[in-house]
Design a protein around this motif. Structure first.
Motif, PDB file in Angstrom:
ATOM      1  N   UNK A   1     -44.414  64.847  -7.645  1.00  0.00           N
ATOM      2  CA  UNK A   1     -43.348  64.798  -8.654  1.00  0.00           C
ATOM      3  C   UNK A   1     -42.910  63.367  -8.940  1.00  0.00           C
ATOM      4  N   UNK A   2     -43.367  62.438  -8.108  1.00  0.00           N
ATOM      5  CA  UNK A   2     -43.054  61.005  -8.226  1.00  0.00           C
ATOM      6  C   UNK A   2     -41.585  60.706  -7.943  1.00  0.00           C
ATOM      7  N   UNK A   3     -41.010  61.488  -7.033  1.00  0.00           N
ATOM      8  CA  UNK A   3     -39.688  61.176  -6.490  1.00  0.00           C
ATOM      9  C   UNK A   3     -39.893  60.492  -5.139  1.00  0.00           C
ATOM     10  N   UNK A   4     -38.815  59.965  -4.559  1.00  0.00           N
ATOM     11  CA  UNK A   4     -38.874  59.306  -3.255  1.00  0.00           C
ATOM     12  C   UNK A   4     -38.750  60.372  -2.173  1.00  0.00           C
ATOM     13  N   UNK A   5     -39.739  60.447  -1.291  1.00  0.00           N
ATOM     14  CA  UNK A   5     -39.776  61.538  -0.311  1.00  0.00           C
ATOM     15  C   UNK A   5     -39.210  61.118   1.036  1.00  0.00           C
ATOM     16  N   UNK A   6     -38.259  61.903   1.531  1.00  0.00           N
ATOM     17  CA  UNK A   6     -37.688  61.718   2.862  1.00  0.00           C
ATOM     18  C   UNK A   6     -38.129  62.895   3.725  1.00  0.00           C
ATOM     19  N   UNK A   7     -38.945  62.614   4.740  1.00  0.00           N
ATOM     20  CA  UNK A   7     -39.425  63.658   5.626  1.00  0.00           C
ATOM     21  C   UNK A   7     -38.538  63.800   6.851  1.00  0.00           C
ATOM     22  N   UNK A   8     -38.425  65.015   7.341  1.00  0.00           N
ATOM     23  CA  UNK A   8     -37.652  65.295   8.552  1.00  0.00           C
ATOM     24  C   UNK A   8     -38.569  66.034   9.513  1.00  0.00           C
ATOM     25  N   UNK A   9     -38.955  65.367  10.605  1.00  0.00           N
ATOM     26  CA  UNK A   9     -39.844  66.005  11.567  1.00  0.00           C
ATOM     27  C   UNK A   9     -40.868  65.055  12.150  1.00  0.00           C
ATOM     28  N   UNK A  10     -42.011  65.603  12.546  1.00  0.00           N
ATOM     29  CA  UNK A  10     -43.055  64.853  13.231  1.00  0.00           C
ATOM     30  C   UNK A  10     -43.713  63.821  12.328  1.00  0.00           C
ATOM     31  N   UNK A  11     -43.877  62.608  12.853  1.00  0.00           N
ATOM     32  CA  UNK A  11     -44.513  61.540  12.074  1.00  0.00           C
ATOM     33  C   UNK A  11     -45.979  61.849  11.792  1.00  0.00           C
ATOM     34  N   UNK A  12     -46.623  62.592  12.675  1.00  0.00           N
ATOM     35  CA  UNK A  12     -48.027  62.941  12.479  1.00  0.00           C
ATOM     36  C   UNK A  12     -48.173  63.910  11.317  1.00  0.00           C
ATOM     37  N   UNK A  13     -47.347  64.947  11.309  1.00  0.00           N
ATOM     38  CA  UNK A  13     -47.443  65.978  10.274  1.00  0.00           C
ATOM     39  C   UNK A  13     -46.947  65.491   8.916  1.00  0.00           C
ATOM     40  N   UNK A  14     -45.953  64.619   8.926  1.00  0.00           N
ATOM     41  CA  UNK A  14     -45.312  64.209   7.675  1.00  0.00           C
ATOM     42  C   UNK A  14     -45.551  62.739   7.341  1.00  0.00           C
ATOM     43  N   UNK A  15     -46.720  62.248   7.733  1.00  0.00           N
ATOM     44  CA  UNK A  15     -47.037  60.820   7.573  1.00  0.00           C
ATOM     45  C   UNK A  15     -47.013  60.366   6.113  1.00  0.00           C
ATOM     46  N   UNK A  16     -47.174  61.292   5.176  1.00  0.00           N
ATOM     47  CA  UNK A  16     -47.218  60.926   3.757  1.00  0.00           C
ATOM     48  C   UNK A  16     -45.827  60.674   3.166  1.00  0.00           C
ATOM     49  N   UNK A  17     -44.768  60.943   3.924  1.00  0.00           N
ATOM     50  CA  UNK A  17     -43.399  60.729   3.417  1.00  0.00           C
ATOM     51  C   UNK A  17     -43.127  59.239   3.226  1.00  0.00           C
ATOM     52  N   UNK A  18     -42.324  58.899   2.213  1.00  0.00           N
ATOM     53  CA  UNK A  18     -41.947  57.501   1.974  1.00  0.00           C
ATOM     54  C   UNK A  18     -41.030  56.980   3.070  1.00  0.00           C
ATOM     55  N   UNK A  19     -40.228  57.868   3.647  1.00  0.00           N
ATOM     56  CA  UNK A  19     -39.335  57.521   4.748  1.00  0.00           C
ATOM     57  C   UNK A  19     -39.245  58.726   5.668  1.00  0.00           C
ATOM     58  N   UNK A  20     -39.212  58.498   6.958  1.00  0.00           N
ATOM     59  CA  UNK A  20     -39.262  59.617   7.906  1.00  0.00           C
ATOM     60  C   UNK A  20     -38.167  59.508   8.957  1.00  0.00           C
ATOM     61  N   UNK A  21     -37.520  60.647   9.204  1.00  0.00           N
ATOM     62  CA  UNK A  21     -36.542  60.770  10.284  1.00  0.00           C
ATOM     63  C   UNK A  21     -36.995  61.908  11.183  1.00  0.00           C
ATOM     64  N   UNK A  22     -36.840  61.746  12.482  1.00  0.00           N
ATOM     65  CA  UNK A  22     -37.283  62.784  13.423  1.00  0.00           C
ATOM     66  C   UNK A  22     -36.428  64.034  13.323  1.00  0.00           C
ATOM     67  N   UNK A  23     -35.111  63.859  13.087  1.00  0.00           N
ATOM     68  CA  UNK A  23     -34.182  64.986  13.042  1.00  0.00           C
ATOM     69  C   UNK A  23     -33.126  64.746  11.959  1.00  0.00           C
TER      70      UNK A  23
END
Length: 223
Positions: free
Chosen positions: A181-203
Motif C-alpha cells: 500500500x506504500x504506507x510506513x509499516x510498524x511491525x510488532x513481534x519477532x524480527x525474523x518473521x516481520x523482517x520486512x517491516x520499516x520499523x519493528x518493536x518486540x511488544x
C-alpha cells in the motif's frame, strides 16, 4: 508528523487472535475429529475467515462443497462470538491505549484495517470505538491481506494518502499488505518473521511515538 495511523486489530490492539484459533480448533474437532497443530495459527493471522478456513482445509487435505464451506465459516464465527463475550478493556494490549491517546492529541486520524468482520463489536467491548474515525469494511475490498486493499480502504476512509500514514501489524501478511500500500509499516513481534517491516518493536508496550515519528520522517525523505 504523519497524518494517519492505520491499525490491525488482532494481536495489535487486543490479543483476539487467540480466540480465533481456539474457535478454529473447536470447529475442526467437532466436524472432522482432527486436531490443529499450533504452527497453523500464524498462517491464519491477519487473513480473512474464508482464506483461513481454506488454508486449514488444505493443510488437513479435506475437501468440502460450497454449502459446507459456508456452514463451517458461520459455525466458526458463532464459536468466536461466544469467546468474545469475555472481552473487556482489560484485554487491550499494554501500551496501546496510551499510544491511541497520544495520536489523538497530535490530531492524527485513526482508522482500523482489520480482516475481522467483528471489528466494530470488538472495539465497542474494548471501549475504543471513539478513537477511530473510520473502520475499513473487509467485505468491500476485493482481496484480503497480503494484498494492500484493506489498508488502502482504511487510508481512504480518513482521506489521507497511504504515504502519509503509519500502519501497525503483527502478521507477515499484514506487513506485506502495508508495504504494498506504500504506507510506513510498524511491525510488532519477532524480527525474523516481520523482517520486512520499516520499523519493528518486540511488544506493544515498547511502542514509542517519538521513535516512530523519527523513523517515518527518514523513510519519507527516502521516497
Amino acid at each position: 508528523m504523519f497524518k494517519g495511523a492505520l491499525f490491525d486489530l488482532d494481536g495489535v490492539i487486543a490479543d483476539t487472535s487467540v480466540y480465533h484459533f481456539q474457535a478454529w480448533k473447536k470447529l475442526i474437532q467437532d466436524n472432522f475429529q482432527q486436531d490443529l497443530p499450533s504452527q497453523l495459527e500464524e498462517q491464519t493471522k491477519g487473513v480473512s475467515r474464508a482464506d483461513s478456513l481454506q488454508r486449514i482445509l488444505d493443510y488437513l487435505q479435506i475437501e468440502v462443497d460450497t454449502a459446507k464451506f459456508q456452514q463451517l465459516m458461520q459455525q466458526k464465527n458463532e464459536y468466536y462470538l461466544q469467546l468474545l463475550q469475555t472481552l473487556t478493556p482489560d484485554n487491550i494490549l499494554p501500551g496501546i491505549k496510551e499510544l491511541l491517546r497520544e495520536l489523538q492529541q497530535q490530531k492524527v486520524k485513526l482508522a482500523l484495517a482489520s480482516a475481522s468482520l467483528n471489528a466494530p463489536v470488538i472495539l465497542e467491548k474494548l471501549q475504543l470505538s471513539d478513537y477511530f474515525a473510520a473502520i475499513a469494511d473487509p467485505v468491500a475490498v476485493k482481496q484480503g491481506k497480503p494484498a494492500p486493499d484493506i489498508f488502502l480502504a482504511a487510508a481512504g476512509g480518513i482521506n489521507v494518502t497511504p504515504q502519509d500514514c503509519v500502519a501497525f501489524e503483527d502478521s507477515i501478511a499484514g506487513i506485506q499488505a502495508i508495504n504494498q500500500a506504500q504506507a510506513f509499516s510498524v511491525g510488532i513481534g519477532s524480527s525474523v518473521e516481520l523482517a520486512a517491516a520499516d520499523l519493528l518493536f518486540a511488544q506493544t508496550k515498547e511502542l514509542n511515538l517519538a521513535q516512530i515519528e523519527t523513523s517515518y520522517q527518514q523513510w519519507k525523505e527516502g521516497l
